[in-house]
Enzyme design. Structure first.
Site, PDB file in Angstrom:
ATOM      1  N   LYS A  24      -9.423 -55.292  62.173  1.00  0.00           N
ATOM      2  CA  LYS A  24      -8.719 -55.641  61.005  1.00  0.00           C
ATOM      3  C   LYS A  24      -7.404 -54.636  60.659  1.00  0.00           C
ATOM      4  O   LYS A  24      -6.530 -55.107  60.206  1.00  0.00           O
ATOM      5  CB  LYS A  24      -9.688 -55.561  59.610  1.00  0.00           C
ATOM      6  CG  LYS A  24     -10.654 -56.942  59.790  1.00  0.00           C
ATOM      7  CD  LYS A  24     -11.502 -57.036  58.354  1.00  0.00           C
ATOM      8  CE  LYS A  24     -12.153 -58.071  58.699  1.00  0.00           C
ATOM      9  NZ  LYS A  24     -13.078 -58.206  57.178  1.00  0.00           N
ATOM     10  N   ASP A  27     -10.219 -61.793  52.176  1.00  0.00           N
ATOM     11  CA  ASP A  27     -11.867 -61.375  51.920  1.00  0.00           C
ATOM     12  C   ASP A  27     -11.983 -61.192  50.343  1.00  0.00           C
ATOM     13  O   ASP A  27     -12.982 -61.610  49.834  1.00  0.00           O
ATOM     14  CB  ASP A  27     -11.940 -59.819  52.635  1.00  0.00           C
ATOM     15  CG  ASP A  27     -12.256 -59.929  54.053  1.00  0.00           C
ATOM     16  OD1 ASP A  27     -12.761 -61.090  54.569  1.00  0.00           O
ATOM     17  OD2 ASP A  27     -11.897 -59.211  54.861  1.00  0.00           O
TER      18      ASP A  27
END
Ligand code: ATR
Length: 274
Positions: A66, A102
């Protein structure tokens, strides 16, 4: 030919994302193919280039890529810039757009699926790594009364709170420093559950009517949710809803269509229990 998407990770074999996105595509009648791609730990940019060359339109990114995806993006959404991490890429010509869904997924699961509004609530966020950083701005956007970051090592919590000082004044410290404090929502964003470890949380931190939320999920109750149950948290939820909601938000980023999630979540829950 169907549009091509994938999720990059290492490991990736057990990813639920291909099944989730296939279900979303069916629900919304979108013509796409979504696959899991194992990228070498030292070969993420190369794996992305190959995928784009093969016609890839977008990708999800999971552990451990990420932060690397954040650096690879040529343009970032505000929420990805704040998170310092990217879980959603969209490819358009030479542009690599990086987004992070997220936090939106977490907030949507809590406020919509669990029907727990965050305005005016006292939030405790456990952990000060990437998972925590990614959800802070979306949580603050819901206007909670307060947000305290507690971490095993206090210095990381303090540094993380500092990074959001322009948005809000956040409390920060180690687990001992929450002794005597009380919260409406306690979120576990540490990776302790992964190793089956419990957190040394003081008693009395769960306010009446409080929600305990573990961003992790697995078969059965996580160690954090067991602790929350014993300590009297009124409602407890694992991160399966967040997983589905972050996927729905990524799907929306790519396709401009928001799939319903109820059915997909119920299906995943049943599979996990089997
Ligand atoms: P992620 O991207 O999942 O957040 P990370 O950046 O490695 O991963 O952060 C892991 C977080 O879990 C950290 O807050 C870590 O605490 P430290 O900063 O003190 O290392 C926390 N963590 C991991 N295992 C833990 C454990 N057994 N007890 C308490 N905290 C733990």
């Amino acid at each position: 030919m169907s549009d091509l998407y994938c999720v990059f990770g290492n490991p990736i074999a057990h990813s639920r994302s291909p099944a989730i996105h296939a279900a979303f595509a069916a629900l919304t009648a979108q013509d796409l193919v979504y696959e899991a791609r194992l990228a070498p730990v030292d070969g993420f940019p190369q794996a992305v280039s190959e995928f784009v060359a093969a016609g890839g339109k977008g990708a999800n990114v999971t552990v451990p890529f990420k932060e690397e995806a954040y650096r690879l993006a040529t343009r970032l959404s505000d929420r990805a810039a704040r998170a310092g991490a990217v879980n959603t890429l969209a490819f358009n010509g030479s542009e690599i757009f990086g987004d992070n869904t997220d936090g939106a997924g977490l907030v949507r699961d809590i406020t919509q699926n669990l029907d727990f509004p965050l305005a005016g609530k006292r939030i405790l966020l456990l952990g000060a790594g990437g998972a925590s950083r990614g959800v802070i701005a979306p949580l603050l956007a819901e206007k909670p009364a307060s947000l305290f970051i507690a971490n095993r090592s206090a210095d990381k919590a303090v540094a993380l709170a500092q990074a959001f000082a322009d948005v809000a004044l956040l409390g920060a410290g180690n687990f001992a420093e929450i002794d005597g404090k009380c919260f409406d929502l306690v979120i576990n964003a540490t990776s302790a559950s992964l190793s089956g470890e419990s957190l040394p949380l003081p008693a009395g931190i769960f306010a009446p009517g409080s929600l305990a939320y573990d961003m992790m999920y697995g078969k059965g109750e996580t160690p954090f949710l067991t602790l929350a149950r014993v300590q009297g948290a009124a409602t407890r939820a694992d991160g399966l809803g967040m997983l589905v909601e972050q996927a729905a938000e990524a799907f929306f980023v790519w396709r401009g269509v928001r799939p319903t999630t109820e059915e997909v979540l119920a299906d995943l829950r049943a599979k996990l229990a089997a």
